[in-house]
Design a protein around this motif. Structure first.
Motif, PDB file in Angstrom:
ATOM      1  N   SER A 236      12.406   7.180 -95.709  1.00  0.00           N
ATOM      2  CA  SER A 236      13.462   6.013 -95.926  1.00  0.00           C
ATOM      3  C   SER A 236      14.690   6.484 -95.849  1.00  0.00           C
ATOM      4  N   GLN A 237      15.354   5.613 -95.264  1.00  0.00           N
ATOM      5  CA  GLN A 237      16.983   5.967 -95.060  1.00  0.00           C
ATOM      6  C   GLN A 237      17.869   5.044 -96.089  1.00  0.00           C
ATOM      7  N   PRO A 238      18.947   5.403 -96.378  1.00  0.00           N
ATOM      8  CA  PRO A 238      19.825   4.499 -97.472  1.00  0.00           C
ATOM      9  C   PRO A 238      20.090   2.960 -96.669  1.00  0.00           C
ATOM     10  N   GLU A 239      19.840   1.940 -97.218  1.00  0.00           N
ATOM     11  CA  GLU A 239      20.073   0.955 -96.825  1.00  0.00           C
ATOM     12  C   GLU A 239      19.218   0.492 -95.677  1.00  0.00           C
ATOM     13  N   SER A 240      18.111   0.661 -95.848  1.00  0.00           N
ATOM     14  CA  SER A 240      16.928   0.448 -94.880  1.00  0.00           C
ATOM     15  C   SER A 240      15.702   0.006 -95.402  1.00  0.00           C
ATOM     16  N   SER A 241      14.945  -0.778 -94.578  1.00  0.00           N
ATOM     17  CA  SER A 241      13.662  -1.383 -95.101  1.00  0.00           C
ATOM     18  C   SER A 241      12.651  -1.158 -93.919  1.00  0.00           C
ATOM     19  N   LEU A 242      11.407  -1.043 -94.497  1.00  0.00           N
ATOM     20  CA  LEU A 242      10.317  -1.182 -93.492  1.00  0.00           C
ATOM     21  C   LEU A 242       9.535  -2.645 -93.439  1.00  0.00           C
ATOM     22  N   LEU A 243       9.396  -3.372 -92.421  1.00  0.00           N
ATOM     23  CA  LEU A 243       8.374  -4.422 -92.315  1.00  0.00           C
ATOM     24  C   LEU A 243       7.399  -4.327 -91.428  1.00  0.00           C
ATOM     25  N   ILE A 244       6.187  -4.883 -91.555  1.00  0.00           N
ATOM     26  CA  ILE A 244       5.099  -4.747 -90.589  1.00  0.00           C
ATOM     27  C   ILE A 244       4.683  -6.118 -90.443  1.00  0.00           C
ATOM     28  N   MET A 245       4.470  -6.612 -89.288  1.00  0.00           N
ATOM     29  CA  MET A 245       3.843  -7.942 -88.729  1.00  0.00           C
ATOM     30  C   MET A 245       2.635  -7.710 -88.051  1.00  0.00           C
ATOM     31  N   ASP A 246       1.668  -8.697 -88.437  1.00  0.00           N
ATOM     32  CA  ASP A 246       0.606  -8.791 -87.392  1.00  0.00           C
ATOM     33  C   ASP A 246       0.543  -9.537 -86.202  1.00  0.00           C
ATOM     34  N   GLY A 247      -0.361  -9.443 -85.474  1.00  0.00           N
ATOM     35  CA  GLY A 247      -0.141 -10.397 -84.156  1.00  0.00           C
ATOM     36  C   GLY A 247       0.287 -11.937 -84.535  1.00  0.00           C
ATOM     37  N   ASN A 248      -0.233 -12.438 -85.547  1.00  0.00           N
ATOM     38  CA  ASN A 248       0.191 -14.005 -85.725  1.00  0.00           C
ATOM     39  C   ASN A 248       1.592 -13.943 -86.297  1.00  0.00           C
ATOM     40  N   GLN A 249       2.421 -12.794 -86.422  1.00  0.00           N
ATOM     41  CA  GLN A 249       3.670 -12.886 -87.049  1.00  0.00           C
ATOM     42  C   GLN A 249       3.694 -13.314 -88.481  1.00  0.00           C
ATOM     43  N   ASN A 250       2.630 -12.774 -89.230  1.00  0.00           N
ATOM     44  CA  ASN A 250       2.463 -12.732 -90.545  1.00  0.00           C
ATOM     45  C   ASN A 250       3.098 -11.572 -91.102  1.00  0.00           C
ATOM     46  N   MET A 251       3.684 -11.345 -92.172  1.00  0.00           N
ATOM     47  CA  MET A 251       4.282 -10.184 -92.797  1.00  0.00           C
ATOM     48  C   MET A 251       3.172  -9.698 -93.662  1.00  0.00           C
TER      49      MET A 251
ATOM     50  N   TYR B 149       5.977  -3.148 -86.058  1.00  0.00           N
ATOM     51  CA  TYR B 149       6.863  -2.627 -86.918  1.00  0.00           C
ATOM     52  C   TYR B 149       8.121  -2.611 -86.877  1.00  0.00           C
ATOM     53  N   ILE B 150       9.109  -3.202 -87.830  1.00  0.00           N
ATOM     54  CA  ILE B 150      10.242  -3.413 -87.887  1.00  0.00           C
ATOM     55  C   ILE B 150      10.946  -2.817 -88.946  1.00  0.00           C
ATOM     56  N   GLU B 151      12.141  -1.836 -88.471  1.00  0.00           N
ATOM     57  CA  GLU B 151      12.955  -1.011 -89.591  1.00  0.00           C
ATOM     58  C   GLU B 151      14.332  -1.815 -89.727  1.00  0.00           C
ATOM     59  N   VAL B 152      14.827  -2.374 -90.841  1.00  0.00           N
ATOM     60  CA  VAL B 152      15.846  -3.107 -91.240  1.00  0.00           C
ATOM     61  C   VAL B 152      17.212  -2.040 -91.500  1.00  0.00           C
ATOM     62  N   VAL B 153      18.018  -1.845 -90.678  1.00  0.00           N
ATOM     63  CA  VAL B 153      19.060  -0.837 -91.437  1.00  0.00           C
ATOM     64  C   VAL B 153      20.382  -1.765 -91.561  1.00  0.00           C
ATOM     65  N   SER B 154      21.075  -1.654 -92.488  1.00  0.00           N
ATOM     66  CA  SER B 154      22.476  -2.214 -92.804  1.00  0.00           C
ATOM     67  C   SER B 154      23.548  -1.323 -92.199  1.00  0.00           C
ATOM     68  N   ASP B 155      24.459  -1.598 -91.736  1.00  0.00           N
ATOM     69  CA  ASP B 155      25.697  -0.807 -91.216  1.00  0.00           C
ATOM     70  C   ASP B 155      26.610  -0.813 -92.292  1.00  0.00           C
ATOM     71  N   LYS B 156      26.189  -0.397 -93.299  1.00  0.00           N
ATOM     72  CA  LYS B 156      27.197  -0.236 -94.511  1.00  0.00           C
ATOM     73  C   LYS B 156      28.174   0.741 -94.487  1.00  0.00           C
ATOM     74  N   GLY B 157      27.657   1.761 -93.690  1.00  0.00           N
ATOM     75  CA  GLY B 157      28.824   2.767 -93.292  1.00  0.00           C
ATOM     76  C   GLY B 157      29.891   2.439 -92.422  1.00  0.00           C
ATOM     77  N   LEU B 158      29.422   1.464 -91.491  1.00  0.00           N
ATOM     78  CA  LEU B 158      30.469   0.981 -90.812  1.00  0.00           C
ATOM     79  C   LEU B 158      31.593   0.115 -91.602  1.00  0.00           C
ATOM     80  N   THR B 159      30.631  -0.494 -92.262  1.00  0.00           N
ATOM     81  CA  THR B 159      31.516  -1.518 -93.127  1.00  0.00           C
ATOM     82  C   THR B 159      32.574  -0.906 -94.274  1.00  0.00           C
TER      83      THR B 159
END
Length: 757
Positions: free
Chosen positions: A222-237, A278-288
């Motif tokens: 895990s990284q700061p300000e990040s999240s992990l999402l996993i979706m199946d083939g039917n786009q269900n989380m 697999y989707i990793e969501v990362v916020s560019d908080k550092g840039l902000t």
């Protein structure tokens, strides 16, 4: 020519001064904008590349770990699925193979002891028998999924439906499961269910509960300000490390890549083997943060430029001292009429100022009217908060009650009848508001300080404040209102509960509760009833225990020749005893509930009554003794007819099964064996038997065997081992276990208790 030269010089000086100031500001603004643009672009590009690179490498590692682990679990469970022990349990009654069940349980414990698999439990699930084998023993499916692994989304019906699918391996969304047993009530944790089955087997499957949080901690860095999402083939989380809302632009993405949406990076990668994305969501908080720092520097430059500008402006403002002084005097002497004199001033700033002040004056008047209307709503909110005993800021609002002025409450309850609902469609709330306005207008003419508002969907409350303590109020304050409401008694039932006059604000809630109790004192009838005194009601033993037993027995038998006269007799007894309207409603509802239970027990569809609507809705429309009797005559006749029709059905196939089981309860009574004697398939026989009797085939055989064993334990001296063999159980241990589940005690304890008697 001289005056022209002076005028030209004056114009030239004015233009020179104006443009000097104007271009100075433009130069500063352009400088700051250019610095901001360059800094923003530089830091944004550098941090963007860093985020994408690091997050992409991290996601690759996570995907590899997850895919390897899922492949390992699939490999282990395929071995379980095609083992000899599993085949034996699938093709027979699991209860008859106790030794294999124990062996399977041991194997499960061995696999679950491997902490690197991150598994909470593995279930053998037999759909037809509702039998479950897990690490701690065997369970009934309903008990397993409603108590030991309780989760509203994953019930027995859900898993039964999933077994109908042809998918042999399926991963389901992670959810929090709880243990809701008699001994404990605690969360198990976040688990991700996995279903493993044969493609064409709709009766048996393995259900694996994987510890989704533990897997996430082990496989994802895990990284700061990040999240992990996993979706199946039917786009269900199926998993989310945080509560993240996925934008619509990302849904449906597959393959590998990334998207930047609203200062957030979405880096995704799809597995070719499992189809998971697999989707990793990362916020560019550092840039902000860096941009904020840059903006701070720019703010310093702006403040510096403002200081310089103010200095220059001060030097220039001295030349305009008189116009500014006149403007200040105009503000001090502001009056709407006086401002009209400067509307046509040659100075446009004065005209703008006048128009602005004029608009503010008009807006102030509008705000005043708006606040006055909202003050009434705020008073209603304060009273409702106090009546409902809600804590919060609303309870701190001061009301007229707090001044300890004498007051009285009048509570109105309005029940709309069927005639209203038939003749006036989609007008319930509109007519209710009309009644509220009528009541409010009536009391506002008599009491200068009164408040009327809707308290519940069918209740209106009026609070009337008495000006003088000696004043007892208007003695006829309800007569005219009752006369107006009585005109609409064909459409509504009106119940009015006035309170006595109170002074102390501490009595307010108690006074309201007394009014509610008075409302419940309404008697049968369709007139306007004013209830001023609470009368204690005697306890009504209607029906008596013997009458209730007689009513229940005849409801189950479908004997309307007995139930209808008995119901009429009981209603007459209630009327003679002076029962209240809600007591008639409760009594009649109890009869309807008993009849419904009888029909459900005999597998009779309640749609028999759908031609006139729900019986409970029809019951609400009863307001007189005659209406209650008419309703029960119809309802009891219809329910009795349905029960008689059900009992008159004859079924040769079901009769054969019951007679064969009664005669051969110790032999092989498997679904396949009996269906072969009838020349039909096992699933068809199971479905047919359930439809006709309302009982599962396996439950019926189990009940017959238990009843036979009870008879032999009570009436013979045969050993428990011998009785177990006679009723179809190979070992005394398995017989003891199922007998205790059926009766709550062991066979030996049952025999000992019956011998004492």
């Amino acid at each position: 020519m001289k005056w022209i030269a002076r005028f030209s010089t004056k114009i030239q000086n004015q233009v020179s001064l104006f443009y000097t100031l104007f271009f100075s500001f433009i130069a500063i603004i352009l400088l700051l904008v250019s610095i901001n643009t360059w800094s923003y672009s530089f830091f944004r590009d550098r941090i963007k590349d860093e985020i994408i690179l690091n997050s992409g490498l991290n996601l690759n590692t996570t995907v590899a770990n997850y895919e390897k682990h899922i492949k390992l679990i699939r490999s282990i469970m395929v071995g379980y699925l095609f083992s000899n022990d599993t085949e034996i349990l699938k093709n027979g009654n699991p209860l008859s193979h106790y030794d294999i069940v124990v062996k399977a349980q041991t194997n499960l414990q061995y696999s679950l002891n491997n902490s690197l698999l991150y598994l909470e439990n593995i279930l053998y699930y037999f759909k037809d028998s509702r039998f479950v084998i897990e690490k701690d023993g065997t369970r009934n499916a309903e008990t397993m999924f409603s108590k030991f692994y309780a989760q509203s989304s994953y019930t027995v019906d859900f898993w039964n439906k999933e077994l109908e699918s042809s998918q042999s391996f399926k991963i389901y969304p992670s959810a929090v499961f709880n243990s809701l047993t008699a001994f404990e009530n605690k969360p198990i944790g976040s688990l991700m269910p996995i279903l493993i089955k044969s493609a064409y087997d709709t009766n048996f499957a393995f259900i694996v509960f994987m510890k989704s949080s533990k897997v996430y901690e082990a496989f994802h860095q895990s990284q700061p300000e990040s999240s992990l999402l996993i979706m199946d083939g039917n786009q269900n989380m199926i998993f989310s490390s945080d509560m993240v809302q996925l934008p619509a632009e990302i849904k449906g993405k597959s393959g590998s890549g990334y998207s930047l949406i609203k200062n957030t990076y979405y880096i995704y990668q799809t597995s070719a083997e499992t189809g998971l994305t697999y989707i990793e969501v990362v916020s560019d908080k550092g840039l902000t943060k860096q941009i904020h720092r840059l903006n701070l520097n720019m703010l310093v430059l702006i403040l510096l430029s403002l200081f310089i500008s103010l200095t220059v402006s001060y030097l220039i403002a001295r030349r305009f001292h008189n116009p500014l002084a006149n403007m200040l005097r105009s503000l001090e002497a502001y009056h709407p009429v006086g401002l009209q004199n400067i509307t046509n001033s040659r100075i446009k700033e004065f005209n703008l100022l006048h128009n602005t002040l004029h608009d503010l004056s008009r807006s102030n008047q509008e705000f005043h009217n708006d606040i006055r209307s909202k003050n009434t709503l705020l008073q209603q909110f304060a009273y409702m908060t106090r009546l409902k005993k809600l804590e919060g800021k609303g309870s701190q609002l001061q009301t007229s009650i707090d001044a300890n002025k004498p007051y009285k409450l009048i509570l109105f309850q309005i029940d709309f009848k069927d005639k209203f609902l038939t003749e006036i469609t989609n007008g319930h709330q509109r007519i209710f508001n009309t009644y509220k306005e009528l009541i409010e207008a009536h009391f506002s003419r008599m009491y200068t300080d009164s408040l009327t508002f809707q308290l519940e969907k069918d209740q209106i409350l009026s609070i009337l404040f008495i000006e003088n303590e000696e004043d007892v109020g208007h003695p006829d304050d309800l007569d005219h209102l009752v006369h107006m409401l009585d005109i609409d008694s064909a459409y509504c039932n009106f119940t009015i509960a006035p309170s006595s006059i109170h002074k102390n604000s501490s009595d307010f809630v108690e006074t309201y509760q007394n009014a509610l109790d008075l409302i419940k004192q309404r008697r049968l009838g369709e007139d306007v009833q004013i209830i001023t005194e609470w009368l204690p009601q005697p306890a009504l033993l209607i029906p008596t225990p013997s009458e209730e037993n007689e009513l229940t027995a005849n409801l189950q038998a479908g004997s309307d020749a007995v139930t209808i006269p008995l119901a009429d007799k009981l209603l007459d007894q209630l009327a003679k005893a002076g029962a209240l309207a809600h007591q008639f409603q409760d009594f009649t509802k109890d009869i309807v509930n008993k009849a419904m239970k009888s029909m459900y027990a005999q597998n009779i569809s309640i749609h028999t009554f759908s031609d006139r609507g729900s019986p409970y809705d029809l019951l609400k429309a009863c307001h007189t003794l005659a209406q209650y009797k008419d309703f029960l005559h119809w309802f009891l006749a219809r329910s009795a007819a349905a029960i008689k029709e059900k009992k008159s059905e004859t079924d040769v196939m079901t009769k054969f099964v019951m007679e064969y089981v009664e005669s051969n309860f110790g032999d092989d009574l498997s679904l396949e064996a009996i269906s072969a004697k009838l020349g039909i398939t096992g699933p068809y026989l199971s479905t047919y038997f359930k439809e006709k009797t309302g009982t599962n085939f396996s439950d019926y055989i189990f009940t017959v065997r238990m009843n036979k064993s009870i008879e032999m334990l009570r009436d013979t001296d045969l050993k428990v081992q011998e009785i177990a063999s006679l009723v179809g159980y190979f070992t005394a241990a398995s017989f003891n276990r199922v007998f205790k589940r059926h009766t709550g005690i062991t066979p030996s304890e049952f025999r000992r208790l019956n011998n004492k008697n």
